[in-house]
Each structure stands twice: as C-alpha cells, then as structure tokens.
Design an enzyme around this catalytic site. Structure first.
Site, mmCIF file in Angstrom:
data_model
loop_
_atom_site.group_PDB
_atom_site.id
_atom_site.type_symbol
_atom_site.label_atom_id
_atom_site.label_comp_id
_atom_site.label_asym_id
_atom_site.label_seq_id
_atom_site.Cartn_x
_atom_site.Cartn_y
_atom_site.Cartn_z
ATOM 1 N N CYS A 155 4.309 13.376 -7.175
ATOM 2 C CA CYS A 155 3.483 14.401 -7.797
ATOM 3 C C CYS A 155 2.155 13.786 -8.241
ATOM 4 C CB CYS A 155 4.204 14.982 -9.011
ATOM 5 S SG CYS A 155 3.167 16.141 -9.899
ATOM 6 N N CYS B 261 4.797 20.295 -7.206
ATOM 7 C CA CYS B 261 5.848 19.599 -7.945
ATOM 8 C C CYS B 261 6.774 20.619 -8.594
ATOM 9 C CB CYS B 261 5.185 18.720 -9.014
ATOM 10 S SG CYS B 261 6.326 18.013 -10.204
ATOM 11 N N HIS C 215 0.830 -1.212 0.000
ATOM 12 C CA HIS C 215 0.000 0.000 0.000
ATOM 13 C C HIS C 215 0.860 1.256 0.000
ATOM 14 C CE1 HIS C 215 -3.415 -2.595 1.863
ATOM 15 N NE2 HIS C 215 -3.240 -2.820 0.575
ATOM 16 N N PRO D 40 -4.913 -10.753 18.118
ATOM 17 C CA PRO D 40 -5.736 -10.993 19.318
ATOM 18 C C PRO D 40 -7.189 -11.351 18.973
ATOM 19 C CG PRO D 40 -4.568 -8.886 19.462
ATOM 20 C CD PRO D 40 -4.345 -9.418 18.093
HETATM 21 N N1 APR Z 1 -0.793 -7.377 17.606
HETATM 22 C C1 APR Z 1 -1.352 -8.036 16.557
HETATM 23 N N2 APR Z 1 -2.511 -7.667 15.964
HETATM 24 C C2 APR Z 1 -3.139 -6.590 16.478
HETATM 25 C C3 APR Z 1 -2.636 -5.848 17.568
HETATM 26 C C4 APR Z 1 -1.413 -6.284 18.142
HETATM 27 N N3 APR Z 1 -0.860 -5.644 19.191
HETATM 28 N N4 APR Z 1 -3.503 -4.828 17.837
HETATM 29 C C5 APR Z 1 -4.502 -4.916 16.932
HETATM 30 N N5 APR Z 1 -4.296 -5.982 16.123
HETATM 31 C C6 APR Z 1 -5.103 -6.444 15.001
HETATM 32 C C7 APR Z 1 -6.583 -6.131 15.092
HETATM 33 O O1 APR Z 1 -7.255 -7.203 15.764
HETATM 34 C C8 APR Z 1 -6.963 -6.074 13.608
HETATM 35 O O2 APR Z 1 -7.332 -7.369 13.144
HETATM 36 O O3 APR Z 1 -4.636 -5.731 13.879
HETATM 37 C C9 APR Z 1 -5.668 -5.661 12.912
HETATM 38 C C10 APR Z 1 -5.705 -4.238 12.391
HETATM 39 O O4 APR Z 1 -6.677 -4.212 11.380
HETATM 40 P P1 APR Z 1 -6.807 -2.908 10.469
HETATM 41 O O5 APR Z 1 -6.811 -1.690 11.318
HETATM 42 O O6 APR Z 1 -7.935 -3.201 9.527
HETATM 43 O O7 APR Z 1 -5.417 -2.870 9.670
HETATM 44 P P2 APR Z 1 -5.081 -3.602 8.323
HETATM 45 O O8 APR Z 1 -5.640 -4.981 8.294
HETATM 46 O O9 APR Z 1 -3.614 -3.440 8.130
HETATM 47 O O10 APR Z 1 -5.851 -2.701 7.232
HETATM 48 C C11 APR Z 1 -5.600 -3.044 5.888
HETATM 49 O O11 APR Z 1 -6.827 -1.115 5.224
HETATM 50 O O12 APR Z 1 -7.159 1.033 5.872
HETATM 51 C C12 APR Z 1 -6.621 0.253 4.867
HETATM 52 O O13 APR Z 1 -4.748 0.587 3.484
HETATM 53 C C13 APR Z 1 -5.139 0.488 4.823
HETATM 54 O O14 APR Z 1 -3.305 -1.075 4.883
HETATM 55 C C14 APR Z 1 -4.565 -0.771 5.445
HETATM 56 C C15 APR Z 1 -5.600 -1.801 5.072
HETATM 57 ZN ZN ZN Z 2 4.749 16.919 -11.438
#
Ligand code: APR
Ligand code: ZN
Length: 242
Positions: free
Chosen positions: A123, A149, A115, A216
C-alpha cells in the site's frame, strides 16, 4: 579466454564465502529486457527510468502499475536461464538488483533483493503488504488501474525501489555484511552505475576479497575486478561455477 575462465573457476571452487551480485544482464537471456536496452512495443515511447519514480506513480498510477504488472507477467512467462541455475548450484549469498523471481525459481535460497520485487506489492499509504497479485495475466501492455488497499483505501504500488527512494535497510545491511565477509564476489550483468549497489563489489575488494566480473561490456567496476570475463551470463557462469 580459456585461461581466464580456468582462473575464475579455480577461485570460485576454492571460495569458502562466495557472494554473487547480479543485475539486469543476469535475466537478459531469459528474455527480460535490461533497463538500458531499448524498449519495444507500446513501452518503446517510454524511458523505463522515467517510469521508475515516485513522481511517475503520483502523476499516472495506472501507467506505472500497468508497466510493472506487464513486467511481472512477462517474468511469469519466462524461466531461469543456465546462469541462474549455475548460481543455485553453490551455497553462495545471492545479492540481486533484479525485481524478478528467477533466482528463487532456479533454487537460490533467500536472495537479497536490494531493489525490491515485482511480487511484493504494498500500500502506498499505510505500507501494508497487498495480496499477492493474480497470476497468469494476459501480459497486455498499457495502463491498468492499481487496486486499493483493503485497510486504508490508498493505491497499491509496486514493491520495488524507485529512483530517489532509499533501499530497504535490512537488505542493504545484509548485502554489505556479506560482501565484507566474502573471499570471492562474482558480479554479473550490472552496469555498475546505480549506487549504492555499485559499491558492493568495492567493499569486497577493499577488504582483500577477490572480485570476478561477468559482463559483455566494460563497466566502472572493471578496476576492482581480478578477472573480467567479457561474455554473457548463461554461457560463462556454467563454465566457472561447477
Ligand atoms: N549477460 C551478462 N551481462 C549482460 C548481458 C548478458 N547476457 N546482457 C547485458 N548485460 C549487461 C550490460 O552490458 C549492462 O552492463 O547487463 C548490464 C545491464 O545494465 P542495466 O540495464 O543498467 O541493469 P542494472 O545494472 O541491473 O541496473 C541497476 O538500475 O534501473 C535501475 O533499479 C534498476 O536495478 C536496476 C538498476
Ligand atoms: Zn493501506
């Protein structure tokens, strides 16, 4: 449970082509809020996902640029946690959905950023890489006017993938290839709801590899996992990656 930790540690120790896929939960214990955490401060009134769209940048470039600059400055103020350091101990292919640089700072070589990254602004017009952002900002919250830019005067935008945008093709291809070749894939801290990243563990499982999850909470990835470790990354990863 200890038996599951031992099983996961044995699978990882015996892995010849280890892949680690990480999401926002990987950086949570470093103090970087996940996307589905409730936001605090000024940002509490915004939905992080509403700010992560081309339309949001179009409509209010300063608000969106300010949001990403605030997050970059927050990342600069924190550091990798014991989970990042455990991952960096192994010659694993690291695939991350995170836009922070904590895997790099822990020593992982060339993580694949599905991502994009907070550290590669470009730009919005000609796509040229914009100069590395000034480090050491005060971390002030709120809108900030993005730079223009130098080549075409269009606004510089964050180098991250927004909702509705396609992923960098080379990153996705490399990630799928690594997942297809993996004998063990560890998925850490991702809610498994954003595609195509969520399909990556399934590639490994479908081709006979073993998937281990560290989160978790249960996620839609559970059915593809041989082992589901219900715990935080910074505690569990040092136990299973020796
Ligand atoms: N250790 C492990 N997992 C954890 C912890 C921890 N300390 N704390 C929270 N989590 C878990 C949560 O249970 C959840 O399942 O991390 C996950 C976070 O989920 P999201 O916030 O949805 O993050 P992510 O899955 O990376 O989102 C994917 O969505 O917003 C877009 O582009 C953005 O890359 C991101 C994508
Ligand atoms: Zn440019």
């Amino acid at each position: 449970e200890p038996a599951q930790l031992r099983a996961a540690a044995a699978l990882i120790a015996g892995a010849e082509r280890l892949v680690v896929l990480t999401g926002a939960g990987m950086s949570a214990e470093s103090g970087v809020p996940t996307f589905r955490d409730a936001l605090t401060g000024l940002w509490a009134r915004y939905d992080a996902q509403a700010l992560a769209t081309p339309e949001a940048f179009e409509q209010d470039p300063a608000l969106v640029w300010g949001w990403y600059e605030w997050r970059r400055e927050l990342v600069e103020r924190v550091g990798p946690n014991a989970g990042h350091e455990a991952v960096a101990r192994r010659d694993a292919v690291v695939i991350t959905q995170n836009v922070d640089d904590l895997h790099e700072r822990a020593g992982s070589k060339n993580p694949i950023h599905l991502h994009g990254s907070l550290f590669t602004p470009r730009c919005s017009g000609c796509g040229r890489a914009a100069g590395a952002p000034a480090v050491g900002g005060a971390g002030t919250e709120g809108p900030r006017t993005p730079p223009s830019c130098e080549h075409c005067q269009s606004l510089v935008r964050p180098g991250v993938v927004w909702f509705g945008e396609s992923l960098p093709v080379d990153a996705l291809e490399k990630a799928v290839e690594a997942a297809a070749n993996a004998d063990v894939l560890v998925t850490v801290g991702t809610s498994g709801v954003v595609h195509p990243a969520a399909e990556i563990p399934q590639v490994t499982a479908k081709l006979g590899g073993t998937v281990i999850q560290v989160n978790p909470q249960p996620t839609p990835l559970d059915p593809f996992c041989a082992v589901n470790l219900r715990g935080p990354a910074a505690t569990v990863l040092p136990e299973i990656i020796r």
